[in-house]
Write a protein that holds these residues in place. Structure first.
Motif, short mmCIF file in Angstrom:
data_model
loop_
_atom_site.label_atom_id
_atom_site.label_comp_id
_atom_site.label_asym_id
_atom_site.label_seq_id
_atom_site.Cartn_x
_atom_site.Cartn_y
_atom_site.Cartn_z
N GLU A 299 1.83 7.21 15.95
CA GLU A 299 2.62 6.40 16.88
C GLU A 299 3.52 7.28 17.73
O GLU A 299 3.71 7.03 18.93
CB GLU A 299 3.46 5.40 16.09
N ARG B 147 1.33 8.84 20.32
CA ARG B 147 0.98 7.83 21.33
C ARG B 147 2.16 7.55 22.25
O ARG B 147 2.00 7.48 23.47
CB ARG B 147 0.55 6.55 20.63
N ARG C 147 2.56 10.42 24.58
CA ARG C 147 1.51 10.43 25.61
C ARG C 147 1.77 9.36 26.68
O ARG C 147 1.63 9.62 27.88
CB ARG C 147 0.15 10.21 24.94
N GLU D 203 -2.74 0.03 27.00
CA GLU D 203 -2.48 0.44 25.62
C GLU D 203 -1.23 -0.22 25.04
O GLU D 203 -1.15 -0.43 23.83
CB GLU D 203 -2.33 1.96 25.54
N ASP D 204 -0.26 -0.52 25.89
CA ASP D 204 1.00 -1.11 25.42
C ASP D 204 1.39 -2.25 26.36
O ASP D 204 2.22 -2.08 27.25
CB ASP D 204 2.10 -0.04 25.37
#
Length: 347
Positions: A176, A179, A182, A212-213
């Motif tokens: 996490e 991620r 990134r 992705e989010d």
């Protein structure tokens, strides 16, 4: 001596019993049923009392959690001791097996060597290996016993499961964190691209983060800003094209139509889209008159979008020009009857 009376039917009862002499109500000394006890209803707790109880329960839970965490940490340290003993046992077993193998090879050489010196040296090595094997075996047995005693004292299976759980939690936290780093980097690059006017690059980077989010507020804000910038760029381009067509291309309808066809009408403000559509329709009308196309039609299924249709020599209607209609409406493509019926004469 008393005389018995025999009653042969219920009809004889009134004659035998003097009903008027019977009492009309309950006897004065009749026992009254005891009054029901007054049961006090459950008292509703005061809100402040309830909040105090909840606070005390929360504090108790937190204390228990801290104590459990400390107990878990101690147990995991015991598991480290178990791991160290297990590693020592494995080393002792490897040493024992290696010494045994060396002893066998030395004994074989001592039995078959031709030179006396070789036989003597091999026998000496075999003796050393035998003593090393015995020492390693004793160490392995001792470590094995210690492991059994420690395993009997510890719930090794549960501790191993807890360690695996913590390792998985650590792995997830690391993933996490990677991620998040990134995505944060992608957002920073998108912001920099936006400041530099590279809208497509900024849009692509922000789109990756949003995919992705989806709940990333910064990415959502950046996507909104990029969309606003794109709309502003489109509007400026459309206004510049309108200015050029109105002032420089009124006598060049073919060039005016080509310029107006190139405008991206998606997302344009409604008033500006209406201006573009109206100027395009007027330029198309001049183009049709210049080409001698009789009775051209205007098909406009949506505000700000449309196509100009004209009949070919074979009788079919084809596209003369299209604005915001997509690749299916290429110039020269045949138009279906349903669209032709919905079209109106071009003025």
């Amino acid at each position: 001596m008393s005389r018995s009376i025999v009653v042969k039917s219920f009809a004889d009862l009134p004659r035998l019993l003097d009903l008027e002499e019977l009492p009309t109500g309950p006897a004065e000394d009749a026992v009254e049923p005891p009054p029901a006890e007054n049961v006090a209803p459950d008292r509703t707790p005061d809100l402040s009392e309830l909040l105090a109880e909840l606070e005390a329960a929360s504090a108790t839970l937190a204390a228990v959690a801290r104590q459990d965490q400390a107990t878990r940490a101690l147990a995991l340290r015991d598991l480290e001791q178990y791991d160290a003993l297990a590693a020592t046992l494995q080393e002792a077993e490897r040493a024992r097996d290696g010494a045994c193998d060396l002893k066998l090879r030395a004994e074989e050489l001592a039995d078959g060597a031709f030179a006396e010196e070789a036989r003597t040296t091999a026998a000496h090595v075999a003796g050393l290996a035998a003593r090393a094997e015995e020492a390693a075996a004793r160490l392995a047995d001792a470590r094995c016993a210690e492991l059994k005693n420690l395993a009997a004292r510890l719930d090794v299976g549960r501790l191993l499961a807890e360690r695996r759980r913590q390792e998985e939690a650590d792995r997830l936290r690391a993933a996490e964190a990677e991620r998040a780093g990134r995505l944060s980097g992608a957002l920073a690059e998108a912001s920099e691209a936006l400041r530099a006017g590279r809208l497509e690059e900024a849009k692509a980077l922000a789109g990756v983060v949003s995919t992705e989010d989806p709940n990333n507020a910064e990415a959502a804000s950046l996507v909104t800003i990029i969309a606003q910038r794109e709309a502003a760029v489109k509007s400026v381009a459309a206004e510049e094209t309108l200015w050029t067509v109105r002032r420089e291309l009124r006598r060049s309808p073919a060039e005016a139509v080509a310029r107006l066809e190139g405008i991206d009408v998606d997302g344009l403000p409604t008033p500006l889209a209406a201006q573009v559509f109206g100027e395009w329709a007027r330029a198309c009308s001049r183009l049709c008159r210049e080409r001698g196309l009789a009775e051209p039609l205007r098909y406009a299924p949506d505000p700000g979008r449309g196509a100009i249709l004209a009949r070919e020599s074979g009788g079919e209607y084809v596209v003369v020009s299209a604005l915001g209609m997509g690749p299916a409406w290429e110039v020269g493509s045949v138009v279906g009857e349903r669209q032709v019926r919905r079209a109106r004469p071009l003025r």
